[in-house]
Design a protein around this motif. Structure first.
Motif, short mmCIF file in Angstrom:
data_model
loop_
_atom_site.label_atom_id
_atom_site.label_comp_id
_atom_site.label_asym_id
_atom_site.label_seq_id
_atom_site.Cartn_x
_atom_site.Cartn_y
_atom_site.Cartn_z
N TRP A 109 -16.88 28.27 -3.98
CA TRP A 109 -15.80 29.12 -4.45
C TRP A 109 -15.96 30.57 -4.03
O TRP A 109 -17.07 31.07 -3.91
N GLN A 110 -14.83 31.24 -3.85
CA GLN A 110 -14.83 32.68 -3.59
C GLN A 110 -13.95 33.35 -4.63
O GLN A 110 -12.85 32.90 -4.89
N SER A 111 -14.43 34.46 -5.19
CA SER A 111 -13.69 35.13 -6.26
C SER A 111 -12.49 35.88 -5.68
O SER A 111 -12.57 36.46 -4.60
N VAL A 112 -11.38 35.86 -6.39
CA VAL A 112 -10.18 36.59 -5.98
C VAL A 112 -9.90 37.66 -7.03
O VAL A 112 -9.39 37.36 -8.12
N GLY A 114 -11.53 38.99 -9.15
CA GLY A 114 -12.10 38.82 -10.48
C GLY A 114 -11.25 37.98 -11.41
O GLY A 114 -11.64 37.72 -12.54
N PHE A 116 -9.71 34.82 -10.64
CA PHE A 116 -9.93 33.39 -10.49
C PHE A 116 -10.70 33.17 -9.18
O PHE A 116 -10.92 34.11 -8.41
N ASP A 117 -11.14 31.94 -8.96
CA ASP A 117 -11.85 31.59 -7.73
C ASP A 117 -10.95 30.72 -6.87
O ASP A 117 -10.08 30.01 -7.38
N GLU A 118 -11.25 30.74 -5.60
CA GLU A 118 -10.43 29.94 -4.73
C GLU A 118 -11.20 29.57 -3.47
O GLU A 118 -12.18 30.21 -3.12
N VAL A 119 -10.79 28.48 -2.83
CA VAL A 119 -11.25 28.22 -1.47
C VAL A 119 -10.05 27.68 -0.69
O VAL A 119 -9.33 26.80 -1.17
N SER A 131 -4.84 25.53 -0.91
CA SER A 131 -6.15 25.97 -1.39
C SER A 131 -6.50 25.27 -2.69
O SER A 131 -5.66 24.65 -3.34
N ARG A 134 -9.71 27.77 -9.04
CA ARG A 134 -10.50 27.53 -10.26
C ARG A 134 -10.34 28.70 -11.21
O ARG A 134 -10.57 29.85 -10.83
N ASP A 189 -13.49 24.61 -17.06
CA ASP A 189 -12.80 25.23 -15.92
C ASP A 189 -11.56 24.42 -15.58
O ASP A 189 -11.57 23.18 -15.64
#
Lengths: 216, 191
Positions: A109-112, A114, A116-119, A131, A134, A189
């Motif tokens: 995952w990468q934070s967006v 702060g 939410f997370d996304e890939v 995408s 999370r 989550d």
């Protein structure tokens, strides 16, 4: 229990094969949870079968059969074991495995911002953004509108939006007329597949547009 | 190679698919090839490809039938429905967008363990097939046209609307009307 399904025309375009692959991926993911929609697609495939059998044959070239027979023994990398379609909790639905691996918990995952997370998945159809999303329990995606359509399938947890509750396997769609602030359920989550065919328009609390958190 | 224009029964198809599945019967496969490959070729041509591409699709579809014959479950669906799904997946694979969604559904349609079929499903499947067949014979031409364009010319709702210069809503309702004739149990209304 699945209570939110794709509209009939989405299932139809999936069944005919004419659907953009990015959107077909979301439909296929929902189908892995939903026997009702699978039955609908099966009914449409029956119609496809009728149409196929009504076609006039076009002669194949000389030697076509021989060519085909010669290839019957060619080595094939087939899956040896038929795996159950409905994924176990936290297992990735079949349609997504080639992008995410077998397990939702091993996604990088990468934070967006702060929130939410996304890939992001590789491009499947020009103009579509696919995408995984999370959101932490109780967390929310900032209020946004849509310049195109937004499609989501819940793969873990759940969320509330527009007075409706979306849970495992549910399919949601929003268009340009809707703005919402999805809020993840407490307890776990919320993981979703997100498909966009146009940018989201995020606003700060004053109602001004802020820079896109998710670029197309 | 002369194309075989005679119709075949479901039973004829089921016998040969299961012979391929259980004994790798090349005679049965050859029978299937003679009947199906020319129809798969027509199916491809309707989507607007060249004869060479259409031959390629027909060949690839026949190969997939050979490989996946064991996954066909007689009574679950009419054989032509299963064959349509394979041809559809191959058409998407080869000619357009290599749709991973269909490809990942095992290239030939898979069936979930949790809807394993019993006698009621078998009955439902053959009844559904009868409904479809009867409905197709009596569809008004404007409904038949949109359905055929969608399935056979590889067009989405939007594509059909653009080609026929019709509002999208008109295409949606014609397809919905056509489908409603084919079901005796309409699913719950959806947006």
């Amino acid at each position: 229990m699945i209570s939110h399904h794709p509209a009939n025309e989405l299932l139809f375009d999936f069944a005919t094969g004419a659907q953009p692959p990015a959107l077909a991926l979301a439909i296929a993911t929902h189908l892995s949870f939903c026997p009702i929609c699978r039955a609908s697609v099966a009914g449409l495939e029956a119609l496809g079968g009728e149409l196929l059998s009504s076609l006039e044959p076009t002669p194949m070239g000389e030697g076509a059969l021989a060519t085909c027979l010669a290839q019957l023994d060619a080595p094939v990398t087939d899956r040896a074991v038929r795996s159950p379609r409905r994924p176990a909790p936290k297992r990735t639905p079949e349609a997504l495995r080639r992008y995410l691996g077998d397990d939702l918990t091993s996604i990088a995952w990468q934070s967006v911002g702060g929130f939410f997370d996304e890939v992001k998945l590789p491009e499947l159809t020009p103009g579509y953004r696919v995408s995984m999303l999370r959101v932490a329990p109780g967390g929310h995606v900032p209020e946004h509108g849509h310049e195109g359509n937004e499609f989501m399938v819940v793969l873990a947890g759940g969320y509330q939006s527009g007075g409706r509750h979306y849970q495992l396997g549910d399919f949601s769609s929003c268009d340009g007329s809707e703005e919402h602030t999805p809020i993840a359920d407490p307890g776990e989550d919320c993981i979703c597949l997100l498909v966009l065919d146009g940018p989201l328009a995020f606003r700060n609390p004053d109602g001004h547009r802020i820079s896109p958190l998710l670029t197309m | 190679m002369k194309a075989d224009a005679t119709a075949v029964s479901d039973q004829w198809l089921v016998e040969r698919i299961t012979a391929v599945a259980s004994r790798r019967d090349r005679g049965a496969f050859t029978d299937l090839f003679h009947h199906l490959a020319p129809r798969f070729k027509t199916f491809a041509l309707k989507a607007g490809v060249t004869h060479q591409q259409a031959e390629e699709l027909a060949q690839e579809t026949m190969l997939m039938i050979w490989r996946k014959a064991a996954s066909f479950e007689p009574g679950r669906a009419a054989p032509m429905a299963w064959l349509f799904a394979i041809a559809r997946n191959k058409r998407t694979d080869l000619f357009r967008r290599a749709s991973p969604a269909h490809a990942d559904l095992d290239e030939a349609p898979e069936h979930a363990d949790d809807d394993r079929y019993g006698p009621e499903e078998v009955l439902r499947a053959s009844r559904a097939r009868d409904l479809v067949e009867r409905a197709m014979m009596t569809l008004p031409p404007e409904q038949r046209l949109v359905v055929e364009k969608a399935f056979l010319e590889d067009m989405s709702h939007a594509d059909v609307a653009a080609e026929l210069a019709l509002p999208l809503g008109t295409v949606k309702s014609r397809i919905r009307l056509a489908l409603s004739r084919m079901r005796d149990d309409l699913p719950a209304d959806r947006p």
